[in-house]
Scaffold this motif. Structure first.
Motif, PDB file in Angstrom:
ATOM      1  N   ASP A  69       8.418 -14.167 -24.071  1.00 27.36           N
ATOM      2  CA  ASP A  69       9.112 -12.646 -24.664  1.00 27.36           C
ATOM      3  C   ASP A  69      10.098 -12.912 -25.642  1.00 27.36           C
ATOM      4  OD1 ASP A  69       8.259 -12.065 -22.000  1.00 27.36           O
ATOM      5  OD2 ASP A  69      10.538 -12.936 -20.835  1.00 27.36           O
ATOM      6  N   HIS A  94      12.583  -8.467 -24.748  1.00 25.07           N
ATOM      7  CA  HIS A  94      12.253  -7.390 -24.771  1.00 25.07           C
ATOM      8  C   HIS A  94      10.654  -7.206 -24.478  1.00 25.07           C
ATOM      9  CE1 HIS A  94      14.348  -4.173 -26.608  1.00 25.07           C
ATOM     10  NE2 HIS A  94      14.683  -4.657 -27.089  1.00 25.07           N
ATOM     11  N   ASN A  95       9.919  -6.844 -23.932  1.00 28.64           N
ATOM     12  CA  ASN A  95       8.543  -7.165 -23.643  1.00 28.64           C
ATOM     13  C   ASN A  95       7.678  -7.593 -25.056  1.00 28.64           C
ATOM     14  OD1 ASN A  95       5.465  -6.932 -23.076  1.00 28.64           O
ATOM     15  ND2 ASN A  95       5.932  -6.062 -21.099  1.00 28.64           N
ATOM     16  N   PRO A 139      12.420   0.255 -19.467  1.00 25.67           N
ATOM     17  CA  PRO A 139      11.218   0.150 -19.678  1.00 25.67           C
ATOM     18  C   PRO A 139      11.103   1.414 -20.963  1.00 25.67           C
ATOM     19  CG  PRO A 139      10.477   0.293 -18.011  1.00 25.67           C
ATOM     20  CD  PRO A 139      12.438  -0.024 -17.976  1.00 25.67           C
ATOM     21  N   LEU A 168      13.701  -6.588 -20.844  1.00 27.64           N
ATOM     22  CA  LEU A 168      13.322  -6.844 -19.381  1.00 27.64           C
ATOM     23  C   LEU A 168      14.507  -7.480 -19.238  1.00 27.64           C
ATOM     24  CD1 LEU A 168       9.775  -8.929 -20.782  1.00 27.64           C
ATOM     25  CD2 LEU A 168      10.642  -6.831 -20.005  1.00 27.64           C
TER      26      LEU A 168
END
Length: 780
Positions: free
Chosen positions: A63, A192-193, A151, A105
């Motif tokens: 990630d 974060h993604n 998200p 996330l």
């Protein structure tokens, strides 16, 4: 990257696009937006994270961490994440919105406010913690729903993407980090993604229209001329974003008066079409039109103009016509000849409107020929295919196809076809055909018979020749004879083209009588249609031919007796002493086989007679054709045979079992097996319905029957020998009760309301009386 045409677009993006359409300004000079903005969602082409614990190594798995965190050993880390996006799609476009979404996330401590920032960084080949690119501009944001993590964390990058595209850059790299003052605080760190996305809405200007046409004729730059005061024009439009909702605009103007320009907006997707404005086009004027495409946000460039000249008036004067071979208004014997070429010159006499000539006429191959110059002339070679008085019609044609008045030039073509003395032909008799040449210098006659091979006969000193023809076999009466001459150079004359007649000498055939019955003798009398007949050949129907000698006077008489019904063709041909057979003379006979008659005293056909169980006698007779037996079948029964008596009649008996209509089919059979036509005899059997009485329904009334109370019925059969009665209420199966010694039957029925009763009787042999049906009203 996803385009606006694909399913799967999120609801949030749909709301964004709808809001954009409502707020966008319209490009000056266009109508309200015709197309929806294009949109794209594209993933980053590259991402990495940097870690203070590994300052010289980029992290490209897992990630995307930002800010501080501690590992399992309690060691402190600080990270930034970098995302690179491709901008080549937006070159030459008009951007409306651009945002980067960095899905969250996890957060190290939700009690701490989000301190995440996004910065545009300078391009760099190798990014590490130790080699961080310079952070140039902080991006506005973030925006997103409330909550610890989301998200849908978005950053507005419209201005920076516009600037990057304007500078010619093909990519944009951003850094996602925690603000400097909180960067070392673990509580502010977030995860974060690794898949950040760039969401954009934009418009690509349409391309300049191409393939301009006037009245479906392409504009090529060559001079163009058109008729009509409102010509139809078109152009092909295209747009990288698609042509759905794409509009167009047409501009029309006189070339010598551009200030009279008229613009018209059109709709039509990939086609821009329209008509010149009413009243603009004038005869002889030069006009132009151009096209552009409009998508509601941007306009294409105007196309290059298409220019043409209008022509609304036909040439006023008929052309002049001259010929050096065929004089105008010449008389017999004429000039040239059929098959002899001649020059014809057409002239517009200086009328600059005429650029071509149309010509046609009997016996010539017409067409269109261009003038040597506007208002000039043209010469064609015409070869007449017929002789005698003929003409040629000529019209001047202008650039748009208008025709001038026609000029008719009359001339006389001398006949070059040979003359023919045609005799009368008879089958088997040779005859001479005398040919006379008219073509100057003719050396030979060439002829064809019925399209066969060409035959040659020399031209004699007196200009004649002879052809001997004979037709030894019977055949068609008419034959095609074609003959022409040729000179020493092989040049052909006109042709004599006719049909000659050959008498087939068919004999006359009479028959007495023509119509009769099978087995009746017919006599044929044959008379010859020529002299010297010694025998005849005849054929009856499909039978073999029969040869017989003729009588001393050349006639013939023979007999024939038809053995089958129908028409038979009889053909007869005569044969002379040389063995030449004539054509067929034709006659024929018709033989009938009339159907027998049927009579019955008990069942006369009309009126009705007899009854069920009543035996009837049916007599068959054949008054026209002697028969030895009959074949018959009563309706529904198998066919049977019965011999005929000495007088040719026969009788059979038959007993019907039910009343109503019945029939019998009968055919007679002769001693030779010939069957007559079929007779169909129909008759009606009388019914004997029983009498029905009831004390609850006395004759003359009143009725005492009531719902739920039994009703008694007494039935007295009228059919002799009945042993049982059948009764039924409407739509129910019948019930059977016996007939008592008193000749009556009784039964009861308990009604639920008014009802309909049907009753009949039946004998032990199965004869049925016929029904009696009555309706009864029952009081509630």
């Amino acid at each position: 990257m996803r385009s606006s045409g694909r399913p799967g677009r999120t609801a949030r993006t749909g709301v964004l696009v709808a809001a954009l359409i409502g707020s966008l300004a319209v490009v000056p000079g266009t109508a309200a937006a015709a197309q929806s903005p294009n949109w794209a969602t594209q993933n980053s082409t590259k991402w990495l994270s940097t870690d203070s614990r590994t300052p010289d190594v980029a992290v490209t798995t897992g990630d995307a961490r930002v800010g501080s965190w501690r590992d399992a050993e309690g060691k402190h880390h600080i990270a930034k994440s970098y995302f690179t996006f491709d901008l080549t799609r937006f070159t030459g476009t008009q951007l409306f919105t651009a945002s980067i979404r960095t899905p969250e996330l996890a957060a190290n401590d939700c009690a701490k406010p989000r301190a995440t920032e996004v910065w545009v960084v300078e391009p760099s080949d190798a990014i590490t913690w130790a080699n961080q690119p310079r952070e140039v501009v902080r991006v506005a944001g973030p925006t997103g729903p409330d909550g610890c993590t989301t998200p849908w964390l978005n950053w507005n990058v419209l201005d920076v993407v516009k600037q990057a595209v304007a500078e010619g850059r093909t990519s944009l790299t951003v850094a996602v980090r925690v603000a400097e003052e909180f960067q070392g605080d673990v509580a502010y760190g977030r995860t974060h993604n690794a898949f950040a996305v760039l969401n954009t809405t934009f418009n690509t200007p349409p391309a300049t229209p191409t393939n301009l046409q006037v009245e479906h004729q392409p504009c090529t730059g060559e001079p163009m001329y058109f008729a009509g005061t409102r010509p139809f024009v078109s152009a092909r439009a295209s747009d990288p974003d698609g042509t759905y909702g794409l509009d167009g605009r047409l501009a029309f103007w006189p070339v010598d008066a551009p200030d009279r320009r008229v613009e018209v907006r059109t709709q039509g997707g990939d086609r821009v079409t329209g008509w010149f404005p009413e009243g603009m086009i004038q005869d002889g004027g030069t006009y132009a039109f151009a096209a552009r495409a409009e998508d509601g946000f941007a306009n294409s460039e105007w196309s290059a103009p298409c220019v043409f000249t209008s022509d609304l008036t036909a040439p006023a004067k008929a052309p002049t016509v001259t010929s050096t071979v065929y004089r105008e208004d010449g008389g017999p014997p004429g000039d040239g000849g059929d098959g002899i070429p001649g020059d014809f010159t057409f002239s517009a006499d200086g009328d600059q409107d005429v650029v071509a000539f149309d010509y046609s006429g009997p016996g010539i191959q017409g067409g269109r020929v261009a003038a040597d110059q506007p208002g000039g002339s043209a010469t064609v070679t015409v070869t007449p295919t017929t002789d005698g008085p003929v003409s040629i019609q000529v019209s001047g044609i202008d650039r748009v196809g208008y025709r001038s008045p026609a000029r008719t030039y009359r001339y006389w073509v001398r006949s070059t076809a040979p003359s023919v003395e045609m005799p009368l032909f008879e089958i088997g008799e040779p005859r001479d055909v005398v040919l006379t040449a008219t073509q100057p210098g003719a050396t030979a006659f060439v002829y064809q018979l019925d399209g066969g091979a060409e035959q040659t006969v020399p031209v004699g000193e007196d200009g004649t020749g002879r052809v001997t023809l004979v037709f030894p076999e019977p055949g068609p009466n008419s034959h095609h004879f074609l003959v022409w001459t040729v000179d020493a150079t092989g040049f052909k004359s006109g042709a004599y083209d006719q049909h000659l007649y050959v008498d087939q000498a068919q004999p006359w055939v009479d028959v007495d009588p023509w119509w009769g019955v099978v087995g009746e003798k017919r006599v044929f009398t044959v008379s010859p249609n020529r002299t010297g007949v010694v025998s005849y050949v005849y054929r009856i129907g499909g039978e073999p031919e029969v040869s017989v000698p003729a009588a001393p006077d050349g006639s013939l008489t023979f007999e024939y007796t038809p053995t089958v019904a129908g028409e038979v063709t009889v053909l007869v041909a005569s044969v002379n002493g040389a063995g030449i057979r004539s054509g067929w003379g034709e006659s024929g006979v018709y033989a009938d086989a009339p159907a027998p008659t049927v009579t019955s005293a008990e069942y006369p056909g009309y009126p009705e007679g007899g009854g069920p169980g009543v035996t009837g006698t049916f007599t068959f007779s054949s008054p026209y054709l002697p028969v030895v037996s009959y074949r018959y079948a009563f309706a529904g029964g198998a066919e049977q045979a019965v011999p005929a008596g000495d007088e040719g009649t026969a009788s059979v008996q038959w007993t019907p079992t039910n009343p109503g209509f019945h029939s019998v089919r009968v055919r007679g059979v002769t001693a030779t097996g010939v069957e007559t036509d079929e007779a169909y005899f129909s008759f009606r059997v009388k019914a004997f319905p029983p009498a029905v009485t009831s004390p609850q329904f006395p004759d003359g009334g009143p009725s005492t029957a009531k719902v739920g109370q039994p009703v008694e019925f007494t039935v007295t059969p009228a059919l002799p020998g009945s042993h049982e009665v059948l009764w039924s209420i409407a739509f129910t199966p019948p019930q059977v009760v016996p007939v008592g010694p008193d000749g009556k039957a009784t039964f009861t029925y308990t009604p639920l309301g008014s009802f309909q009763l049907t009753v009949s009787s039946r004998t032990p042999g199965g004869a049925v009386s016929g029904d009696v049906t009555r309706s009864y009203y029952v009081q509630p």
